[in-house]
Write an enzyme that holds these catalytic residues in place. Structure first.
Site, PDB file in Angstrom:
ATOM      1  N   GLU A 151     100.927  48.288  22.217  1.00 51.97           N
ATOM      2  CA  GLU A 151      99.798  47.618  21.593  1.00 51.97           C
ATOM      3  C   GLU A 151     100.187  46.975  20.260  1.00 51.97           C
ATOM      4  OE1 GLU A 151      96.117  50.114  23.563  1.00 51.97           O
ATOM      5  OE2 GLU A 151      96.744  50.662  21.524  1.00 51.97           O
ATOM      6  N   GLU A 316      96.488  50.166  30.718  1.00 51.29           N
ATOM      7  CA  GLU A 316      95.578  51.266  30.416  1.00 51.29           C
ATOM      8  C   GLU A 316      94.174  50.862  30.853  1.00 51.29           C
ATOM      9  OE1 GLU A 316      95.808  52.541  26.346  1.00 51.29           O
ATOM     10  OE2 GLU A 316      98.002  52.470  26.300  1.00 51.29           O
TER      11      GLU A 316
END
Length: 681
Positions: A151, A316
């Protein structure tokens, strides 16, 4: 890419952290995953110390043991570089690697993403650990791909360390070459900010009014993006030296102050996204504002991902309640929502979906970020839903590799995205219009794409769209104007909103008649403009037989050249002034609309331009449902997603095959709350 995006089937995965669990659980976990339809695990993104427990001492046995087991049971692995969380020995010995707040106070060890990309020490130690990871593990048969970091730019996307100021100066020297050029671009004559030495320049620092030079901040944002991209490319270049044929490099998420499109081109095979629609149900007050699109808003994010990679993965995917011990409180997804959100991702182009996470962690900040299993590992409703999703995807495998279909696009570019962050005038109109366009398109069942352009863009990539909206092209360049002109000349319809064309690439306001470089293309002059005053009441616009409310701002327009006034303001002192001008250019038409969009005005544009509800002859659904079409050759696949907890009545106007059941379907039917339907037409 072949292992998860081969165009022949859909693949399920999950995020797994072997370092969190006793080794005695590993085999049972992997075998239960496989039995549930999960065939890929992502590992190691926070596990630097498992390979380098102390500086310069490397041991590979922990992950070797896990990978041996993965190969034995037949589990595929996406391996991650661990640079999102440097180990304690590193940050203690080398505090210069730490990021800082705007006051220069360092972020200390104990969380994550506390490093800065520009520390020479961190760059060297990151290069070394990535080299060690890749050289040792990349050849393993079970590894099918790599994730860079985790991320990138999540949580903290501003950097104020001493290393950042030094690197910022290098970035600016490369860009401007001389202080004279920088001073001109930044307008440093204002408030006596002129620089006479490069060492006088720093990343933005605290000022008494929290106002800093906007042209500096725009370049600083570009610098952050450049720093993050270089950090990703450094890792990608190392990994690719050891990559097996067919293996891929990706990263996850989609975060700010980062040109994700350029990063993808430079460093990735495709982008993966982290999709958490349950954020819409967090117990914070902002999540419950009336009129919000709730979990449906994540379709907007997925459309952003699709602009990077038409077929992509979800690294995710929401599987349980989300929350940290310090903030975020949310309910568990209701029965059916896990399937709904998975199919939301698939509808927008995801051929790979990996759930976060396998089991809820019993320790640390994320003890309330629930996975498929709860702490006890007992069978539960969510693992049953995963098994059902797997069965559904098995029946849909002929759709894999298909492309989302849209004839409407919303143009974006990073210069304007970043300018809207730092300029409240720009941000106010842009936030209103982006929200309104998405809502109007969603609620009218009009699929759309985001289309990013820059100075090197080619009009060919725009020509597949019947209509393009460029809500607020505040910063405009000659190169981008030429791309837009070529699109219109070829037969396209372009709609540009207010506050466009009044800044150059540095963010300085131009001294041309507005809308500057867009005047000739749109046939528009703007002799006057204003925010709509709070005491103005309802300011309305009349376009033929349609009257609707203007929003936020009013450019008072006059047509020039071949421009034609299509609509006028009908209230306040704006009454009679132009609100919409059109201009025929070649085979197409350009429109300049003098206000920000609201849901009502956006819908009027969709109707007037005849692009609204393009599948109304295929299916009739209520506003509570989203529809999407994925196309592969001559085959089309229809998704109907019900975001409401109540049943939805729909009518399928063409015969098709329900890909969940294999049965022919048509006519009226009911879709239960949170239920989905996928039909091959």
């Amino acid at each position: 890419m072949g292992a998860i995006l081969d165009g022949n089937r859909f693949v399920l995965g999950t995020c797994y952290y072997p370092e969190h669990w006793p080794k005695e659980l590993w085999r049972e976990d992997l075998e239960r995953m496989l039995a549930s339809g999960i065939e890929v695990v992502r590992i190691a993104e926070f596990a630097w110390s498992k390979v380098e427990p102390t500086e310069g001492n490397f041991t590979y046995s922990f992950f070797d043991e896990f990978l041996d087991l993965a190969e034995e049971v037949g589990m595929k692995v996406i391996f991650c570089t661990p640079t999102a969380t440097p180990p304690a020995w590193l940050t203690e010995k080398y505090p210069e690697v730490l990021n800082a707040d705007i006051n220069g106070v360092l972020y200390r060890h104990g969380a994550r993403r506390h490093y800065n990309y520009n520390s020479p020490v961190y760059q060297e130690l990151s290069k070394r650990i990535v080299e060690k990871f890749a050289s040792h593990y990349a050849s393993r048969p079970c590894i099918i791909g790599w994730q860079i970091d985790n991320e990138i730019n999540c949580e903290k996307n501003v950097f104020y360390s001493g290393s950042d100021s030094k690197a910022f100066r290098v970035f600016l020297k490369d860009k401007y070459e001389s202080l004279e050029a920088l001073n001109e671009a930044w307008g440093t004559a204002f408030w006596n900010q002129t620089y006479t030495d490069w060492e006088e320049i720093h990343v933005p620092r605290k000022t008494y009014s929290d106002s800093t030079n906007p042209h500096e901040v725009l370049d600083y944002t570009r610098f952050i993006s450049d720093s993050a991209r270089c950090f990703a490319k450094m890792q990608s270049d190392i990994i690719r030296k050891y990559l097996k044929p067919g293996d891929f490099v990706t990263t996850n998420g989609l975060f700010g102050n980062l040109d994700n499109h350029q990063m993808t081109k430079e460093s990735l095979d495709f982008m993966t996204y982290d999709s958490y629609p349950n954020f819409a149900y967090c117990l914070d007050a902002y999540s419950n504002a009336p009129g919000e699109m709730k979990d449906r808003k994540w379709s907007r994010n997925l459309s952003e991902v699709r602009s990077l990679s038409p077929i992509f993965g979800i690294m995710e995917q929401q599987s349980g309640a989300n929350g940290w011990n310090t903030h975020m409180e949310a309910p568990t997804p209701r029965p059916g929502q896990m399937t709904l959100w998975t199919m939301q991702s698939v509808a927008h182009g995801a051929d790979y979906v990996s759930y976060f996470r396998w089991r809820t962690c019993t320790m640390g900040t994320e003890i309330y970020w629930h996975g498929i299993l709860d702490y006890s590992s007992r069978d539960n409703r969510r693992i049953a839903e995963v098994k059902d999703i797997h069965e559904k995807l098995q029946g849909m495998k002929e759709m894999a590799g298909s492309i989302y279909e849209a004839k409407v696009g919303i143009i974006k570019d990073y210069d304007n995205v970043w300018d809207a962050q730092l300029d409240v005038w720009h941000g106010r109109v842009d936030n209103a219009s982006q929200k309104a366009l998405f809502a109007a398109l969603q609620l009218s069942h009009t699929p759309f794409d985001y289309v990013y352009i820059n100075d090197a863009s080619d009009a060919e990539e725009l020509k597949k769209y019947q209509v393009l909206f460029y809500p607020h092209a505040t910063i405009m360049t000659k190169e981008r104007e030429a791309v837009l002109r070529a699109y219109v000349e070829a037969g396209g319809t372009l709609v540009i909103g207010c506050r466009s064309g009044y800044k150059n690439i540095t963010g300085r306001c131009v001294m041309d008649k507005l809308p500057g470089l867009l005047s000739d293309l749109t046939g528009t002059d703007i002799p006057e403009y204003s925010f709509i005053a709070p005491d103005a009441g309802k300011v309305t616009v009349k376009w033929d037989d349609r009257e609707f409310e203007a929003s936020v701002f009013a450019d008072l327009l006059q047509p020039i050249g071949a421009g034609k006034q299509e609509a006028s303001y009908t209230s306040d002192y704006y009454a009679g002034s132009g609100a919409l001008v059109s201009n025929v250019v070649g085979k197409g038409k350009a429109y300049y609309y003098g206000s920000a969009f609201n849901t009502e005005s956006a819908r009027v544009f969709l109707e007037k331009l005849d692009v609204i509800s393009p599948y109304r002859d295929v299916v009739s659904v209520p506003e509570s449902c989203e529809i999407a079409i994925r196309k592969k050759g001559d085959d089309r696949f229809l998704f109907v997603l019900n975001y409401d907890k109540n049943p939805a009545q729909i009518e399928l106007l063409r015969k098709g095959t329900d890909l969940y059941t294999g049965k022919e379907v048509s006519g009226q039917m009911e879709i239960k709350g949170y239920q989905t339907l996928v039909v091959k037409l």
